[in-house]
Design an enzyme around this catalytic site. Structure first.
Site, PDB file in Angstrom:
ATOM      1  N   GLY A  50      -3.889 -47.974 -17.411  1.00 46.75           N
ATOM      2  CA  GLY A  50      -4.827 -48.479 -18.395  1.00 46.75           C
ATOM      3  C   GLY A  50      -4.230 -48.579 -19.774  1.00 46.75           C
ATOM      4  N   CYS A  51      -2.927 -48.382 -19.877  1.00 42.66           N
ATOM      5  CA  CYS A  51      -2.230 -48.557 -21.137  1.00 42.66           C
ATOM      6  C   CYS A  51      -2.530 -47.428 -22.121  1.00 42.66           C
ATOM      7  CB  CYS A  51      -2.540 -49.921 -21.735  1.00 42.66           C
ATOM      8  SG  CYS A  51      -2.093 -50.060 -23.434  1.00 42.66           S
ATOM      9  N   GLN A  52      -3.795 -47.159 -22.394  1.00 38.34           N
ATOM     10  CA  GLN A  52      -4.103 -46.044 -23.299  1.00 38.34           C
ATOM     11  C   GLN A  52      -4.236 -44.746 -22.520  1.00 38.34           C
ATOM     12  OE1 GLN A  52      -5.196 -45.638 -26.732  1.00 38.34           O
ATOM     13  NE2 GLN A  52      -4.623 -47.667 -27.427  1.00 38.34           N
TER      14      GLN A  52
END
Ligand code: PLP
Ligand code: PLP
Lengths: 142, 407, 407, 142
Positions: A50-52
């Site tokens: 989710g990248c973050q």
């Protein structure tokens, strides 16, 4: 309990708190305390990037019901995952596919499921629905 | 610096005067994009209200006026960074496009099979991926100058890497993740001794520091308008004309051609050769206005003030248990990046957002920096001239509160 | 159409209400760029006053809101041209960039040595030079579908050229020089029978005609915002997802990556894969506002009205001795191009400019069309929905007067 | 006559007309009537491509003075060329290099020399100055 009943119970739990701080505090507590997934699933195969924040998800079918397990490295994400697992785990594929996610809105967490949030939650939810659909197809074939 | 002066400046940025979730907005995401003063917003609006026209080659009044305004904007930008001539400035959409243009065009000019390009370990993806992909096609190699645990480049290794004869060096002036100010003048001098041209990624420096491309002697300098109080959609590529003359065009069509037939095409002179398609005139005028805004200020004082903001943030954050700064170079600018033991940056960012504090969390488009420090991301607070000391305090308080909740 | 209705629309374009050289401005250079209604100008301004932020990957409020606004704009544009899904729309700077993206990316995917690309004899340089230069590198060949003296494409030749197995067909929907409306639906069908994908250059059609990319069945459709009442610096590339999925990225850096290390990079999903660097959020919102503006009108009526404007211009100009129309296709739209015996277009344009009439003169970035007709350039008057019948009359009168002076 | 005197005379000629129409009419007359360049010079070698109108220019030096000839396919451009030739032809290289072009402003034609006009006039003027400079260098060497 049906999905609807579980959701209503969650909404009631959260409605005790007026302000966001307390709601988030509760979410964080939930997130911290729940070991959600077996360590063996915390691998690349089960990873949703989710990248973050990162999310791991596994699913299995037992006696016509789906059991999810999931986890995240971010505790808020994990708290929301816990709520989703609580709602969906142990339900039939059809019930999962027909369910409504309005309860997240009611407890002020809808924004976390926005496609722009890149915390992996929305992808996880989509993945959960895909599992439910796949299990349903399996069932129908039998 | 006098807080009245800052408040006066601040009043020119209407967006800062708003509330989010019922709390006053504390905007500390300036490294991602700065807010725009009214003069910039109004310049673009005025253009569309009175002057809008497609430029170049039109003989009618509006077209003539718009063309002149656009070319004046180029002159203003050229003077701002002390370019030798206006045609050394190519308007692009921003830093990323400028770097892609260079990777493609300078790449065609200089890179043969097995050639190398040297960047640093702290580059933004925009100054990494274009080179990496271009080199992949040319079977070349990317050299990476390492940094130490403080986020300081290793100049000795830089020297030995130069010995490997890279054909191009491309380095950030200031790291968008660590805040490190790289010693680019020195690095340019070292590269030039080997006859290697140097590109400076000025995305994070141009709004905050005085830039003189001729005194730096860099071969190229790239930047984004939206990070220097100008609108989105405009930016620049400065290049020494010698290079720009030699380089092939990047995109084709519109004003960049000279003569066209189905068989062959000749190209226009600088800077038009590199500006294909209808230019973004409105945004270029906005950029000009942003330059004038910056020039109207006492720049030394502003630099000192911004550095005091950073100083205060660093000092106060240091008190937080388990907080680790990512990037502790002696020469830093504009931003502070950190992690707190046992707390995910996403969680921290989410909580302080609810308190009205806007910071960025994550890898800041510099994943290799995260890999280098073994972290999933950082919390980054970045400052601009309209931020106040009080905002720094609110920010630190918010971090403390969030950390308490999350621990 | 009711002239009150037009005047009401016109009032939304403040720039039209001005004088040049003491004469009311008659703006007939709409094919170069259209003017912007207040709602568009104010949308961009409001964005900077209240919402400005860098988007994607930001967890804070402003960033979330701006991201959602930007993605909503994408949805609005997708619905406007009837794309199957929002992610089939890539925001670019405009038509030229969209075509360069395609020449590079689709070129990499489809073009091998000696391969061919088919365009038409009436293409804008932006739909010619990118293909020509890409083919030069790949030692391929540009095929050109010819047109007759009226500016109508020869579909029989088109068919035989398709037999030569070009890998890509790229055709203007409407010629910016001749006004010809090409039978693209038919041409797409013919190309598809050979399994060849078709790009439609919609720069001149999107503001004036109803576009349904799915019913056209084109593989790609490209356009510029500034030619459809939107700000400069924004435009679009529609592509069928099947193609977009397969195509390699064009520019690198920013949101377009998925994971990055110094060794390798994986790319983000559609449409982000093609949007490198900070997007122009403000302009995208302006484009959305322009789409809503167009959708708020009775489009059939507007189309009929614009066609009546053209009709009137053509009829009145026909009376001028020695005037020759360049482009006399039965199906025309939006503009009229002409030359007058013994009079240079530059002279004519210069004189009528002094009378307040803004037209474009020259080759309109389509030099091969000039070569085809053996002329140095044309005078081109192009219309938009805010032009009035009276303006057409003023324009024709001005041409007559200028011709008298120049003869 | 000196450059200044010729320029003043031109300004006086034009000042007879109040409005732009008459001034342009005069310019057009001038442009039409003056065969400015020998056909042999109307070739690619002498062409200055201005995109909107084309300009041909030749120059030679006789007895310390420069003689220009030029032409254009657009008549307004040609009219202005005529004025420039009238001003510069038959002058010494130094006088040409020192001259001032303010007279074009006074007669309302300055805009035609804008770099953005792409009629070839500005390039022509630059080319004239280059010629003057080259001739001057030649002279100085002697
Ligand atoms: C150092 C650096 N380089 C490049 C970029 C890319 O800039 P843009 O997104 O404006 O093209 C940024 C912005 O995040 C940056 O900080
Ligand atoms: C048919 C056509 N294609 C392409 C273009 C190029 O558009 P832009 O300059 O907005 O990139 C134009 C605009 O002049 C056009 O009319």
């Amino acid at each position: 309990m049906t999905i609807k009943e579980i959701q209503d119970a969650i909404v009631e739990d959260f409605s005790m708190f007026d302000d966001w701080m307390d709601r988030y505090a509760m979410l964080i507590e939930i997130g911290k305390e729940c070991p959600l997934i077996d360590d063996k699933y915390r691998d690349d195969k089960h990873l949703i990037n989710g990248c973050q924040s990162r999310v791991w998800l596994s699913a299995e079918m037992k006696d016509g019901k789906v059991y999810f397990a999931a986890d995240s490295d971010a505790v808020i994400t994990k708290g929301i995952i816990y709520l989703l697992i609580k709602v969906f785990s142990g339900q039939t594929p059809s019930d999962i596919l027909d369910s409504d996610l309005g309860f997240l809105d009611k407890i002020g967490l809808k924004e976390h499921l926005s496609p722009t949030r890149s915390n992996g939650l929305l992808s996880m939810l989509k993945q959960m629905m895909l599992y439910a659909e796949a299990f349903k197809l399996q069932e129908d074939k039998k | 610096m006098d807080s009245t002066y800052i408040n006066e400046i601040r009043r020119q940025f209407p967006i800062l005067n708003q509330q989010v979730y019922g709390k006053p907005l504390v905007y500390l995401d300036n490294a991602a994009t700065t807010q725009k003063p009214l003069c910039v917003i109004d310049r673009e609006r005025d253009y569309y209200l009175h002057e809008n026209c497609n430029i170049h080659r039109g003989v009618h009044y509006l077209s003539q006026m718009a063309t002149e305004a656009y070319e004046n904007a180029r002159r203003t930008v050229a003077a701002f960074i002390h370019a030798a001539a206006p045609h050394d400035i190519v308007f692009t959409r921003g830093t990323t496009e400028s770097l892609n243009l260079l990777a493609s065009s300078l790449g065609q000019l200089l890179i043969e099979e097995n050639d190398k390009v040297l960047i640093s370990a702290m580059e933004h993806h925009s100054n990494l991926v274009p080179w990496q992909q271009m080199l992949r096609q040319k079977k070349g190699q990317l050299l990476v100058c390492p940094m130490d645990d403080n986020g300081v480049l290793d100049l000795q290794r830089y020297e030995t890497l130069l010995d490997e004869k890279p054909r191009i060096v491309s380095i950030a002036h200031i790291s968008n993740t660590l805040g490190t100010i790289n010693p680019i003048k020195e690095m340019i001098g070292m590269a030039h001794k080997h006859g290697i041209p140097v590109i400076v990624d000025g995305a994070q420096s141009i709004a905050h520091h005085y830039i003189d491309v001729q005194s730096l002697d860099c071969d190229f300098f790239v930047f984004s308008g939206h990070k220097m109080y100008a609108p989105m959609g405009i930016g620049g590529l400065y290049g020494k004309s010698d290079w720009l003359e030699k380089m092939p065009p990047y995109q084709f069509g519109g004003e960049m051609v000279d003569q066209v037939s189905f068989e062959a095409t000749t190209f226009n002179k600088l800077p038009f050769k590199f500006e294909a398609g209808t230019p973004n005139v409105g945004a270029a005028l906005g950029l000009e206005s942003a330059v004038r805004f910056i020039e109207s200020l006492d720049r030394n004082q502003i630099e000192a003030y911004e550095s005091a903001l950073l100083q205060r943030a660093v000092e106060q954050l240091s008190e937080i248990e388990g907080l680790r700064f990512i990037g502790q170079a002696a020469k830093r600018s504009g931003l502070v990046s950190f992690v707190i033991d046992g707390i995910h940056p996403y969680d921290l960012g989410t909580i302080i957002d609810k308190m009205g504090v806007a910071v960025r969390t994550g890898h800041h488009c510099a994943e290799p920096v995260m890999t280098r420090f073994g972290i999933p991301g950082t919390v980054r607070a970045s400052f601009a001239l309209y931020n106040t000391m009080e905002e720094v305090d609110v920010f630190v308080k918010a971090v403390k509160k969030a950390a308490a909740m999350l621990r």
